[in-house]
Design a protein around this motif. Structure first.
Motif, PDB file in Angstrom:
ATOM      1  N   ASP A 101       0.770  -0.996  -0.019  1.00  0.00           N
ATOM      2  CA  ASP A 101      -0.056   0.106  -0.033  1.00  0.00           C
ATOM      3  C   ASP A 101       0.743   1.336  -0.005  1.00  0.00           C
ATOM      4  OD1 ASP A 101       0.991   0.194   2.544  1.00  0.00           O
ATOM      5  OD2 ASP A 101      -0.735  -0.306   3.518  1.00  0.00           O
ATOM      6  N   GLY A 102       2.129   1.105  -0.226  1.00  0.00           N
ATOM      7  CA  GLY A 102       2.970   2.416  -0.383  1.00  0.00           C
ATOM      8  C   GLY A 102       4.013   2.035   0.828  1.00  0.00           C
ATOM      9  N   GLY A 103       3.576   1.314   1.780  1.00  0.00           N
ATOM     10  CA  GLY A 103       4.668   1.192   2.775  1.00  0.00           C
ATOM     11  C   GLY A 103       6.031   0.269   2.580  1.00  0.00           C
ATOM     12  N   GLU A 104       6.510  -0.192   3.805  1.00  0.00           N
ATOM     13  CA  GLU A 104       7.363  -1.235   3.570  1.00  0.00           C
ATOM     14  C   GLU A 104       7.032  -2.474   2.735  1.00  0.00           C
ATOM     15  OE1 GLU A 104      10.617  -3.810   6.599  1.00  0.00           O
ATOM     16  OE2 GLU A 104       8.951  -2.694   7.400  1.00  0.00           O
ATOM     17  N   GLY A 105       7.920  -2.951   1.732  1.00  0.00           N
ATOM     18  CA  GLY A 105       7.615  -3.987   0.875  1.00  0.00           C
ATOM     19  C   GLY A 105       6.841  -3.536  -0.313  1.00  0.00           C
ATOM     20  N   THR A 106       6.598  -2.253  -0.495  1.00  0.00           N
ATOM     21  CA  THR A 106       6.192  -1.864  -1.764  1.00  0.00           C
ATOM     22  C   THR A 106       6.799  -2.289  -3.165  1.00  0.00           C
ATOM     23  OG1 THR A 106       4.707  -0.424  -0.820  1.00  0.00           O
ATOM     24  CG2 THR A 106       5.145  -0.030  -3.155  1.00  0.00           C
ATOM     25  N   LEU A 107       7.979  -1.953  -2.932  1.00  0.00           N
ATOM     26  CA  LEU A 107       9.054  -2.228  -4.305  1.00  0.00           C
ATOM     27  C   LEU A 107       8.983  -3.664  -4.456  1.00  0.00           C
ATOM     28  CD1 LEU A 107      12.049  -0.187  -4.833  1.00  0.00           C
ATOM     29  CD2 LEU A 107      12.314  -2.745  -5.038  1.00  0.00           C
ATOM     30  N   ASP A 108       9.379  -4.322  -3.492  1.00  0.00           N
ATOM     31  CA  ASP A 108       9.637  -5.998  -3.520  1.00  0.00           C
ATOM     32  C   ASP A 108       8.000  -6.476  -4.148  1.00  0.00           C
ATOM     33  OD1 ASP A 108      11.965  -5.931  -2.575  1.00  0.00           O
ATOM     34  OD2 ASP A 108      11.236  -6.238  -0.322  1.00  0.00           O
ATOM     35  N   ALA A 109       7.013  -6.088  -3.710  1.00  0.00           N
ATOM     36  CA  ALA A 109       5.855  -6.561  -4.278  1.00  0.00           C
ATOM     37  C   ALA A 109       5.582  -6.333  -5.784  1.00  0.00           C
ATOM     38  CB  ALA A 109       4.450  -5.909  -3.506  1.00  0.00           C
ATOM     39  N   VAL A 110       6.192  -5.224  -6.077  1.00  0.00           N
ATOM     40  CA  VAL A 110       5.910  -4.591  -7.561  1.00  0.00           C
ATOM     41  C   VAL A 110       7.077  -5.285  -8.323  1.00  0.00           C
ATOM     42  CG1 VAL A 110       5.876  -2.789  -8.965  1.00  0.00           C
ATOM     43  CG2 VAL A 110       4.920  -2.406  -7.062  1.00  0.00           C
ATOM     44  N   ALA A 111       8.105  -5.390  -7.913  1.00  0.00           N
ATOM     45  CA  ALA A 111       9.266  -5.936  -8.490  1.00  0.00           C
ATOM     46  C   ALA A 111       9.035  -7.372  -9.082  1.00  0.00           C
ATOM     47  CB  ALA A 111      10.463  -5.981  -7.636  1.00  0.00           C
ATOM     48  N   ARG A 112       7.991  -8.403  -7.973  1.00  0.00           N
ATOM     49  CA  ARG A 112       7.860  -9.481  -8.218  1.00  0.00           C
ATOM     50  C   ARG A 112       6.701  -9.630  -9.338  1.00  0.00           C
ATOM     51  NH1 ARG A 112       7.833 -14.355  -4.930  1.00  0.00           N
ATOM     52  NH2 ARG A 112       6.253 -15.794  -5.557  1.00  0.00           N
ATOM     53  N   ALA A 113       5.727  -8.705  -9.276  1.00  0.00           N
ATOM     54  CA  ALA A 113       4.547  -8.782  -9.894  1.00  0.00           C
ATOM     55  C   ALA A 113       4.721  -8.444 -11.259  1.00  0.00           C
ATOM     56  CB  ALA A 113       3.396  -8.337  -9.214  1.00  0.00           C
ATOM     57  N   VAL A 114       5.652  -7.237 -11.670  1.00  0.00           N
ATOM     58  CA  VAL A 114       5.655  -6.717 -12.966  1.00  0.00           C
ATOM     59  C   VAL A 114       6.972  -7.227 -13.817  1.00  0.00           C
ATOM     60  CG1 VAL A 114       5.953  -4.513 -14.060  1.00  0.00           C
ATOM     61  CG2 VAL A 114       4.635  -4.660 -11.990  1.00  0.00           C
ATOM     62  N   PRO A 115       6.489  -8.096 -14.785  1.00  0.00           N
ATOM     63  CA  PRO A 115       7.863  -8.605 -15.488  1.00  0.00           C
ATOM     64  C   PRO A 115       8.602  -7.473 -16.131  1.00  0.00           C
ATOM     65  CG  PRO A 115       5.815  -9.875 -16.019  1.00  0.00           C
ATOM     66  CD  PRO A 115       5.334  -8.702 -15.126  1.00  0.00           C
ATOM     67  N   GLY A 116       9.831  -7.558 -16.378  1.00  0.00           N
ATOM     68  CA  GLY A 116      10.569  -6.453 -16.957  1.00  0.00           C
ATOM     69  C   GLY A 116      11.031  -5.527 -15.913  1.00  0.00           C
ATOM     70  N   SER A 117      10.483  -5.313 -14.643  1.00  0.00           N
ATOM     71  CA  SER A 117      11.049  -4.207 -13.840  1.00  0.00           C
ATOM     72  C   SER A 117      12.307  -4.461 -13.518  1.00  0.00           C
ATOM     73  CB  SER A 117      10.133  -4.168 -12.519  1.00  0.00           C
ATOM     74  OG  SER A 117      10.069  -5.364 -11.944  1.00  0.00           O
ATOM     75  N   GLU A 151      10.768   3.877  -2.633  1.00  0.00           N
ATOM     76  CA  GLU A 151      10.043   3.658  -1.412  1.00  0.00           C
ATOM     77  C   GLU A 151      10.677   4.308  -0.375  1.00  0.00           C
ATOM     78  OE1 GLU A 151      10.263  -0.199   1.209  1.00  0.00           O
ATOM     79  OE2 GLU A 151       9.377  -0.645  -0.642  1.00  0.00           O
ATOM     80  N   LEU A 152       9.731   5.226   0.447  1.00  0.00           N
ATOM     81  CA  LEU A 152      10.493   5.858   1.460  1.00  0.00           C
ATOM     82  C   LEU A 152      11.122   5.137   2.546  1.00  0.00           C
ATOM     83  CD1 LEU A 152       9.036   9.117   2.709  1.00  0.00           C
ATOM     84  CD2 LEU A 152       9.714   7.249   4.499  1.00  0.00           C
ATOM     85  N   ALA A 153      10.314   3.816   2.832  1.00  0.00           N
ATOM     86  CA  ALA A 153      10.744   2.860   3.881  1.00  0.00           C
ATOM     87  C   ALA A 153      12.162   2.330   3.650  1.00  0.00           C
ATOM     88  CB  ALA A 153       9.869   1.832   3.759  1.00  0.00           C
ATOM     89  N   ALA A 154      12.392   2.116   2.624  1.00  0.00           N
ATOM     90  CA  ALA A 154      13.794   1.764   2.104  1.00  0.00           C
ATOM     91  C   ALA A 154      14.945   2.810   2.181  1.00  0.00           C
ATOM     92  CB  ALA A 154      13.805   0.992   0.700  1.00  0.00           C
ATOM     93  N   THR A 155      14.401   4.045   2.023  1.00  0.00           N
ATOM     94  CA  THR A 155      15.482   4.965   2.174  1.00  0.00           C
ATOM     95  C   THR A 155      15.701   6.015   3.331  1.00  0.00           C
ATOM     96  OG1 THR A 155      13.962   6.468   0.895  1.00  0.00           O
ATOM     97  CG2 THR A 155      15.371   5.237  -0.405  1.00  0.00           C
ATOM     98  N   SER A 156      14.473   6.250   3.898  1.00  0.00           N
ATOM     99  CA  SER A 156      14.195   7.061   5.097  1.00  0.00           C
ATOM    100  C   SER A 156      13.315   6.316   6.160  1.00  0.00           C
ATOM    101  CB  SER A 156      14.092   8.470   4.752  1.00  0.00           C
ATOM    102  OG  SER A 156      14.538   8.979   3.710  1.00  0.00           O
ATOM    103  N   GLY A 157      13.465   5.105   6.249  1.00  0.00           N
ATOM    104  CA  GLY A 157      12.356   4.379   6.978  1.00  0.00           C
ATOM    105  C   GLY A 157      12.631   4.299   8.507  1.00  0.00           C
TER     106      GLY A 157
END
Length: 365
Positions: free
Chosen positions: A43-59, A89-95
């Motif tokens: 939902d925009g918090g921790e894990g957002t980047l991982d979730a999208v990376a897994r689900a979107v081919p070519g990311s 993702e803010l959580a991964a940079t300033s979390g």
């Protein structure tokens, strides 16, 4: 059966991807021939980047080193999407999880702005900005400074985070980087305004270390920050998200959208749900706040609109389960299996597998 596994992370205990795998493993133990589609949510918090990376081919993950919320370097990444946009993702940079100790006055969002700048330097055509999990109450001033914002008064050396707001207004936005062609969308499940009893300092300050006797100080800082941008509405839904970073990004020209709904669109959840016999969603604690735009509520609404049944698994269930055909509480399962409800926190994936198996057995009942 075709079953979509689309849980959010169980904050602090298990990632969305791990929960989806665990529920799927449990399901396969009972129904090995079913077609399981794993689309972990965020939902925009921790894990957002991982979730999208897994689900979107070519990311593609693009490594970047930024200044963390306590000034230590953080090795992280932003995500390049196939359509040219970037997810940061803010959580991964300033979390908050990047701190050893809470720093309510000096933690900052500088690293988040640095990662955004890196994505722009790399030619990002648009930005998706997940802002959950912030460590600071700096109104996003650190991020905007990294994007070129200058303060109109000198800030003493070493002053960072919310303390910077003691030295505003004025600000000089003339050197602030322009938005990319496709703009910037802020992903947040928080609807709080910047100020007041429902605002950033009062509601979210305590989790960042703001004590009751200091709440008024942080509120005054954020009010000074709001005065720097008289054309930006501090009462806008989401302006108080991430310690007021929502407001700072609005001042930059970004718009705020439902984090879970935007991620669902990015990972193609609608098409997957339309072709499924069941959807399984969940989060660490399903409570009254879950209905306010968090991932399980978004998945439930999407499934309802498509006529697909939906199940929920959570560490704890503390809200009405209207709209769900099945539900499982890991705390309840742990109590039944070991007699220790806290085992659900210590080993959530074990009990998520059991929940998956129970859901599968229910199909044959």
């Amino acid at each position: 059966m075709r079953v979509v596994m689309a849980p959010d992370s169980f904050k602090g205990t298990a990632s969305a991807a791990d929960v989806a795998e665990a529920v799927a493993d449990g399901w396969r133990s009972e129904r090995p021939d079913d077609d399981l589609v794993l689309l972990p949510m965020a939902d925009g918090g921790e894990g957002t980047l991982d979730a999208v990376a897994r689900a979107v081919p070519g990311s593609e993950r693009v490594p970047v080193t930024v200044t963390g919320p306590d000034d230590r370097p953080v090795e992280t990444a932003w995500l390049r999407l196939p359509d040219g946009r970037a997810l940061v993702e803010l959580a991964a940079t300033s979390g908050l999880t990047l701190l050893d100790d809470l720093r309510p006055d000096t933690a900052h969002t500088t690293g988040f702005g640095q990662a955004i700048a890196a994505a722009l330097d790399a030619g990002a055509t648009g930005l998706l900005l997940g802002i959950g999990g912030s460590a600071s109450t700096d109104g996003g001033v650190g991020a905007l400074q990294a994007l070129g914002l200058a303060l109109g008064t000198a800030v003493p050396t070493g002053v960072t985070g919310g303390e910077v707001l003691d030295h505003v207004p004025p600000v000089d936005a003339t050197a602030l980087r322009p938005l990319p062609p496709l703009g910037a969308v802020v992903l947040s499940d928080v609807t709080s305004p910047l100020l007041g009893e429902h605002g950033a300092a009062a509601v979210f300050g305590p989790q960042k270390g703001v004590t009751p006797d200091r709440t008024a100080v942080h509120e005054d800082r954020l009010r000074r920050w709001a005065a720097c941008f008289p054309d930006v509405d501090p009462t806008a839904a989401g302006a108080g998200a991430a310690g007021g970073t929502g407001f700072g990004l609005l001042a930059w020209g970004a718009r705020i959208a439902s984090g879970a709904a935007t991620i669902a669109d990015a990972i193609g959840l609608s098409a997957a749900v339309a072709g499924a016999d069941l959807v399984v969603t969940g989060e660490g604690r399903f409570d009254a706040q879950s209905a306010e735009g968090k991932a399980p509520a978004v998945v439930r609404a999407l499934a309802a609109g498509l006529g697909t049944p939906v199940a929920v698994v959570a560490g704890a269930l503390a809200a009405p389960l209207d709209g769900f055909t099945l539900a499982a509480s890991l705390t309840v399962i742990a109590t039944q299996i070991t007699g220790e409800p806290d085992d659900a926190l210590r080993d959530p994936l074990r009990f998520a597998r059991i929940a998956g198996a129970r859901f599968a057995r229910a199909q044959d009942a």
